[in-house]
Write a protein that holds these residues in place. Structure first.
Motif, PDB file in Angstrom:
ATOM      1  N   ASN A  58      -4.976   8.222   2.337  1.00  0.00           N
ATOM      2  CA  ASN A  58      -5.071   6.958   3.076  1.00  0.00           C
ATOM      3  C   ASN A  58      -5.253   5.801   2.104  1.00  0.00           C
ATOM      4  O   ASN A  58      -6.358   5.555   1.625  1.00  0.00           O
ATOM      5  N   HIS A  59      -4.186   5.103   1.840  1.00  0.00           N
ATOM      6  CA  HIS A  59      -4.216   4.031   0.850  1.00  0.00           C
ATOM      7  C   HIS A  59      -3.739   2.704   1.455  1.00  0.00           C
ATOM      8  O   HIS A  59      -3.252   2.668   2.574  1.00  0.00           O
ATOM      9  N   CYS A 113      -5.486  -0.958  -4.211  1.00  0.00           N
ATOM     10  CA  CYS A 113      -5.781  -0.197  -2.997  1.00  0.00           C
ATOM     11  C   CYS A 113      -7.222  -0.476  -2.601  1.00  0.00           C
ATOM     12  O   CYS A 113      -8.132  -0.356  -3.419  1.00  0.00           O
ATOM     13  N   GLN A 115      -9.070   1.135  -0.456  1.00  0.00           N
ATOM     14  CA  GLN A 115      -9.808   2.308   0.040  1.00  0.00           C
ATOM     15  C   GLN A 115     -10.930   2.691  -0.936  1.00  0.00           C
ATOM     16  O   GLN A 115     -10.702   2.776  -2.150  1.00  0.00           O
ATOM     17  N   HIS A 118     -11.041   3.071  -4.900  1.00  0.00           N
ATOM     18  CA  HIS A 118      -9.729   3.286  -5.523  1.00  0.00           C
ATOM     19  C   HIS A 118      -9.350   2.146  -6.459  1.00  0.00           C
ATOM     20  O   HIS A 118      -8.775   2.366  -7.521  1.00  0.00           O
ATOM     21  N   MET A 123      -6.447   2.337  -9.185  1.00  0.00           N
ATOM     22  CA  MET A 123      -5.331   2.192  -8.248  1.00  0.00           C
ATOM     23  C   MET A 123      -4.981   0.710  -8.117  1.00  0.00           C
ATOM     24  O   MET A 123      -5.320   0.040  -7.143  1.00  0.00           O
TER      25      MET A 123
HETATM   26 CU    CU Z   1      -6.014   4.311  -2.461  1.00  0.00          CU
END
Ligand code: CU
Length: 218
Positions: A58-59, A113, A115, A118, A123
């Protein structure tokens, strides 16, 4: 014949819709859990499209300023920025959600990202890094700043993936690069494509063409 009809119809929307549109594909995350975009440093010309293809779990793709990674660009400038929203994908999914952005400025776009941690954990990525203009504004410098960020917004408690479906969602978001004075806009289009990688890419390209059509109609 069906395709010819579509092409002519699309051309009537605008002569700017060229016969071929360059679509840069970026994989968001990886099935093995690696927190990164693949690739994470791309060059895209005005008129190109960048299609983000989301891997489990889930990004997001969220735009920030260079100076404040892990925070939506709107918090630190008057730019709305791009935001894919969360894209939950189960490990067993046979569909790949995508988010496609039309590039209309070569101003560097810094992405992350949102999330969990991340963003802090690597990320992050850049479209049109320009170290020739400013050597300190490199992807590695951005990642160093991100590693020290105290927040990652907008976060969510959700981490479990849900099964992909064949529904297609469309959304538009306004964006200009980092420059607050820019009047250019980009539009993002979300969609979910089913089946194998080969047809996935074809579907993505078609989705990109449709996105151009939508953007021109607005
Ligand atoms: Cu992510």
């Amino acid at each position: 014949m069906q395709f010819t009809t579509f092409a002519l119809s699309a051309m009537s929307l605008s002569s700017a819709l060229a016969a071929s549109v360059t679509v840069h594909v970026v994989q968001v995350g990886a099935a093995n859990g690696t927190l990164a975009y693949f690739p994470n440093n791309i060059k895209a010309a005005v008129g190109d499209m960048v299609q983000f293809q989301f891997a489990p779990v889930n990004h997001t793709v969220t735009q920030s300023t260079f100076d404040a990674p892990c925070q939506p660009i709107a918090m630190n400038s008057n730019v709305t920025g791009i935001y894919s929203g969360f894209m939950p994908v189960s490990a067993s999914a046979t569909t790949t959600p995508t988010y496609t952005v039309l590039i209309n400025s070569t101003t560097p776009m810094w992405l992350y990202c949102s999330q969990g941690k991340h963003c802090q954990n690597g990320m992050t990525m850049v479209i049109n890094e320009n170290t020739a203009a400013n050597a300190s504004r490199s992807l590695s410098a951005f990642q160093s700043l991100a590693a020290k960020a105290t927040v990652n917004l907008p976060g969510t408690a959700t981490s479990a993936g849900t099964s992909g479906s064949t529904t297609t969602n469309s959304t538009s978001s306004s964006n200009s690069g980092e420059s607050g004075t820019s009047t250019s806009t980009s539009s993002g289009t979300k969609s979910t494509s089913s089946s194998a990688a080969g047809s996935l890419k074809a579907a993505g390209g078609m989705s990109g063409l449709l996105a151009v059509g939508v953007a021109l109609l607005l």
